[in-house]
Design an enzyme around this catalytic site. Structure first.
Site, PDB file in Angstrom:
ATOM      1  N   ASP A 184       9.121   3.525   0.678  1.00  9.19           N
ATOM      2  CA  ASP A 184       8.032   2.898  -0.087  1.00  9.19           C
ATOM      3  C   ASP A 184       8.560   1.875  -1.098  1.00  9.19           C
ATOM      4  O   ASP A 184       8.036   0.770  -1.207  1.00  9.19           O
ATOM      5  CB  ASP A 184       7.218   3.967  -0.843  1.00  9.19           C
ATOM      6  CG  ASP A 184       6.202   4.663   0.052  1.00  9.19           C
ATOM      7  OD1 ASP A 184       5.854   4.095   1.111  1.00  9.19           O
ATOM      8  OD2 ASP A 184       5.763   5.770  -0.300  1.00  9.19           O
ATOM      9  N   ALA A 229       1.520   8.004 -12.058  1.00  5.20           N
ATOM     10  CA  ALA A 229       2.738   8.811 -12.080  1.00  5.20           C
ATOM     11  C   ALA A 229       2.731   9.811 -10.930  1.00  5.20           C
ATOM     12  O   ALA A 229       3.277  10.905 -11.034  1.00  5.20           O
ATOM     13  CB  ALA A 229       2.851   9.537 -13.420  1.00  5.20           C
ATOM     14  N   LYS A 246       3.674  13.904   1.442  1.00  2.36           N
ATOM     15  CA  LYS A 246       5.032  13.404   1.171  1.00  2.36           C
ATOM     16  C   LYS A 246       5.930  14.430   0.475  1.00  2.36           C
ATOM     17  O   LYS A 246       7.120  14.511   0.759  1.00  2.36           O
ATOM     18  CB  LYS A 246       4.971  12.114   0.351  1.00  2.36           C
ATOM     19  CG  LYS A 246       4.447  10.928   1.158  1.00  2.36           C
ATOM     20  CD  LYS A 246       4.430   9.659   0.332  1.00  2.36           C
ATOM     21  CE  LYS A 246       3.716   8.551   1.121  1.00  2.36           C
ATOM     22  NZ  LYS A 246       3.650   7.284   0.396  1.00  2.36           N
TER      23      LYS A 246
HETATM   24  P1  NDP Z   1      -1.049  10.701  -5.916  1.00  2.00           P
HETATM   25  O1  NDP Z   1      -2.251  11.528  -5.628  1.00  2.00           O
HETATM   26  O2  NDP Z   1       0.302  11.305  -5.791  1.00  2.00           O
HETATM   27  O3  NDP Z   1      -1.149  10.145  -7.435  1.00  2.00           O
HETATM   28  C1  NDP Z   1      -2.341   9.599  -7.905  1.00  2.00           C
HETATM   29  C2  NDP Z   1      -2.116   8.902  -9.245  1.00  2.00           C
HETATM   30  O4  NDP Z   1      -3.307   8.181  -9.566  1.00  2.00           O
HETATM   31  C3  NDP Z   1      -1.848   9.827 -10.423  1.00  2.00           C
HETATM   32  O5  NDP Z   1      -1.010   9.195 -11.337  1.00  2.00           O
HETATM   33  C4  NDP Z   1      -3.263  10.026 -11.010  1.00  2.00           C
HETATM   34  O6  NDP Z   1      -3.256  10.301 -12.385  1.00  2.00           O
HETATM   35  C5  NDP Z   1      -3.824   8.646 -10.813  1.00  2.00           C
HETATM   36  N1  NDP Z   1      -5.281   8.591 -10.728  1.00  2.00           N
HETATM   37  C6  NDP Z   1      -6.064   9.076  -9.738  1.00  2.00           C
HETATM   38  N2  NDP Z   1      -7.352   8.782  -9.976  1.00  2.00           N
HETATM   39  C7  NDP Z   1      -7.391   8.076 -11.135  1.00  2.00           C
HETATM   40  C8  NDP Z   1      -8.414   7.482 -11.896  1.00  2.00           C
HETATM   41  N3  NDP Z   1      -9.697   7.568 -11.530  1.00  2.00           N
HETATM   42  N4  NDP Z   1      -8.087   6.827 -13.036  1.00  2.00           N
HETATM   43  C9  NDP Z   1      -6.798   6.732 -13.425  1.00  2.00           C
HETATM   44  N5  NDP Z   1      -5.771   7.291 -12.741  1.00  2.00           N
HETATM   45  C10 NDP Z   1      -6.060   7.950 -11.611  1.00  2.00           C
HETATM   46  O7  NDP Z   1      -1.220   9.403  -4.988  1.00  2.00           O
HETATM   47  P2  NDP Z   1      -0.054   8.451  -4.476  1.00  2.00           P
HETATM   48  O8  NDP Z   1       0.870   8.214  -5.621  1.00  2.00           O
HETATM   49  O9  NDP Z   1       0.515   8.983  -3.221  1.00  2.00           O
HETATM   50  O10 NDP Z   1      -0.862   7.110  -4.095  1.00  2.00           O
HETATM   51  C11 NDP Z   1      -1.297   6.224  -5.118  1.00  2.00           C
HETATM   52  C12 NDP Z   1      -1.878   4.970  -4.469  1.00  2.00           C
HETATM   53  O11 NDP Z   1      -0.867   4.215  -3.820  1.00  2.00           O
HETATM   54  C13 NDP Z   1      -2.954   5.229  -3.418  1.00  2.00           C
HETATM   55  O12 NDP Z   1      -3.961   4.256  -3.592  1.00  2.00           O
HETATM   56  C14 NDP Z   1      -2.226   4.983  -2.110  1.00  2.00           C
HETATM   57  O13 NDP Z   1      -3.081   4.580  -1.067  1.00  2.00           O
HETATM   58  C15 NDP Z   1      -1.293   3.857  -2.508  1.00  2.00           C
HETATM   59  N6  NDP Z   1      -0.091   3.709  -1.666  1.00  2.00           N
HETATM   60  C16 NDP Z   1       0.070   2.530  -0.977  1.00  2.00           C
HETATM   61  C17 NDP Z   1       1.187   2.318  -0.193  1.00  2.00           C
HETATM   62  C18 NDP Z   1       1.354   1.019   0.532  1.00  2.00           C
HETATM   63  O14 NDP Z   1       2.220   0.916   1.406  1.00  2.00           O
HETATM   64  N7  NDP Z   1       0.590   0.005   0.200  1.00  2.00           N
HETATM   65  C19 NDP Z   1       2.236   3.350  -0.052  1.00  2.00           C
HETATM   66  C20 NDP Z   1       1.984   4.542  -0.855  1.00  2.00           C
HETATM   67  C21 NDP Z   1       0.843   4.702  -1.609  1.00  2.00           C
HETATM   68  P3  NDP Z   1      -3.059  11.811 -12.956  1.00  2.00           P
HETATM   69  O15 NDP Z   1      -1.592  12.115 -12.849  1.00  2.00           O
HETATM   70  O16 NDP Z   1      -3.501  11.683 -14.350  1.00  2.00           O
HETATM   71  O17 NDP Z   1      -3.926  12.709 -12.100  1.00  2.00           O
END
Ligand code: NDP
Length: 292
Positions: free
Chosen positions: A104, A130, A68
């Site tokens: 989104d 975030a 993205k």
């Molecule tokens: P990103 O990789 O951009 O961000 C991941 C986020 O999750 C960060 O804030 C990260 O924290 C945090 N994170 C990852 N692993 C852990 C963990 N084990 N414990 C706590 N925090 C964690 O992913 P996206 O933002 O693109 O996607 C996030 C979710 O949203 C996914 O599950 C995705 O499938 C879902 N999604 C669903 C959509 C829908 O239409 N239903 C549309 C878009 C996304 P840190 O910054 O500390 O690393």
């Protein structure tokens, strides 16, 4: 030359994606002559594959993890909401240029308010995560009139950065860095907790529960996990056990953001109710009591 308009979802490791199925249902219901495929490409190949797709007459792409931000950089023009989000999930060929949008947030807000009867105006919201998804939903949540949006992230500096970036749009803050994780705490009361907790972390994809501040859940809390699967995610399971009024997964958001993309491409807004039902996303919910 293929006379049918071509679309696709592009992402990495997305063999499981429901988008082709969703768009096929939209196209059939609205009688649009189009095909919708799936492009599974690693990050280094992203821009080349996108450019070739549009050079060969492709009309539009949905962009998903992890592309993205790259799509945001690649687009020639951006809508204000995509610009704000710093992430693009919809690309369209417009007058020979690559136009980027982000649907989104609109998809989430529509699922919450229209499909699930959740009132956002005046609601206190806890946003977990975030990353890219969080960036896309902050602005629409603030526009919907939430009274407080608190961001909690594993790495707190990212939450603080996001809160700063969006603070001109409304009451968004970062949770204090010292918030402790709770695992299954069940003590809740009527007047405690957030009205809405959104899990926008990708922790569910790894079967993990993100850090959640103490006393986040009350008996009026609506818990929403952006992630979805065949079975309840860890977060949904936890929220139910912690006493939340309701806990759902993000398949409805997926369908609604897809409908918004479809509208951008085709100028026709597809009905989503039958698609939600066909995917087994959910049955019509009972009305939820308003916050406060
Ligand atoms: P990103 O990789 O951009 O961000 C991941 C986020 O999750 C960060 O804030 C990260 O924290 C945090 N994170 C990852 N692993 C852990 C963990 N084990 N414990 C706590 N925090 C964690 O992913 P996206 O933002 O693109 O996607 C996030 C979710 O949203 C996914 O599950 C995705 O499938 C879902 N999604 C669903 C959509 C829908 O239409 N239903 C549309 C878009 C996304 P840190 O910054 O500390 O690393």
């Amino acid at each position: 030359m293929n006379s049918i308009d071509r679309y696709a979802v592009i992402g990495s490791n997305i063999g499981h994606s429901r988008s082709p199925q969703i768009h096929a249902m939209f196209a059939k219901a609205t009688r649009q002559a189009m095909e919708y495929g799936l492009l599974d490409v690693p990050p280094p190949a992203f821009s080349t594959v996108v450019r070739n797709f549009f050079r060969d007459g492709g009309r539009g792409l949905n962009v998903t993890v992890p592309h993205k931000a790259a799509a945001h950089r690649l687009a020639d023009t951006l809508t204000p909401r995509a610009n704000r989000a710093g992430a693009v999930n919809t690309l369209a060929a417009v007058d020979g240029k690559l136009h980027g949008d982000n649907t989104d947030g609109a998809g989430l807000v529509r699922d919450l308010t229209v499909n699930l009867g959740c009132r956002l105006e005046g609601a206190r919201v806890l946003l977990l995560g975030a990353g890219g998804a969080a960036r896309g939903i902050i602005s629409p949540l603030l526009e919907a009139g939430v009274s407080a949006l608190v961001i909690n992230n594993r790495h707190p500096a990212r939450a603080r950065q996001l809160a700063k970036e969006f603070s001109d749009l409304g009451p968004v803050t970062a949770a204090p860095a010292t918030t402790a994780a709770i695992r299954g705490r069940t003590a809740v009361s009527d007047d405690a907790g957030y009205e809405l907790i959104i899990n926008a972390t990708s922790a569910s994809l790894h079967g993990e529960l993100p850090q959640i501040p103490n006393h986040a859940v009350g008996t009026q809390t609506f818990a929403y996990d952006l992630a979805y699967g065949e079975r309840d995610t860890v977060f949904v399971h936890w929220a139910r056990g912690a006493g939340a009024a309701r806990a759902v997964m993000g398949l409805g958001m997926l369908v609604e953001q897809a409908a918004e993309s479809f509208f951008i491409w085709r100028g026709v807004r597809p009905d989503t109710a039958h698609v939600l039902e066909a995917l087994g996303a959910r049955t019509p919910p009972p009305p939820l009591s308003s916050p406060g």
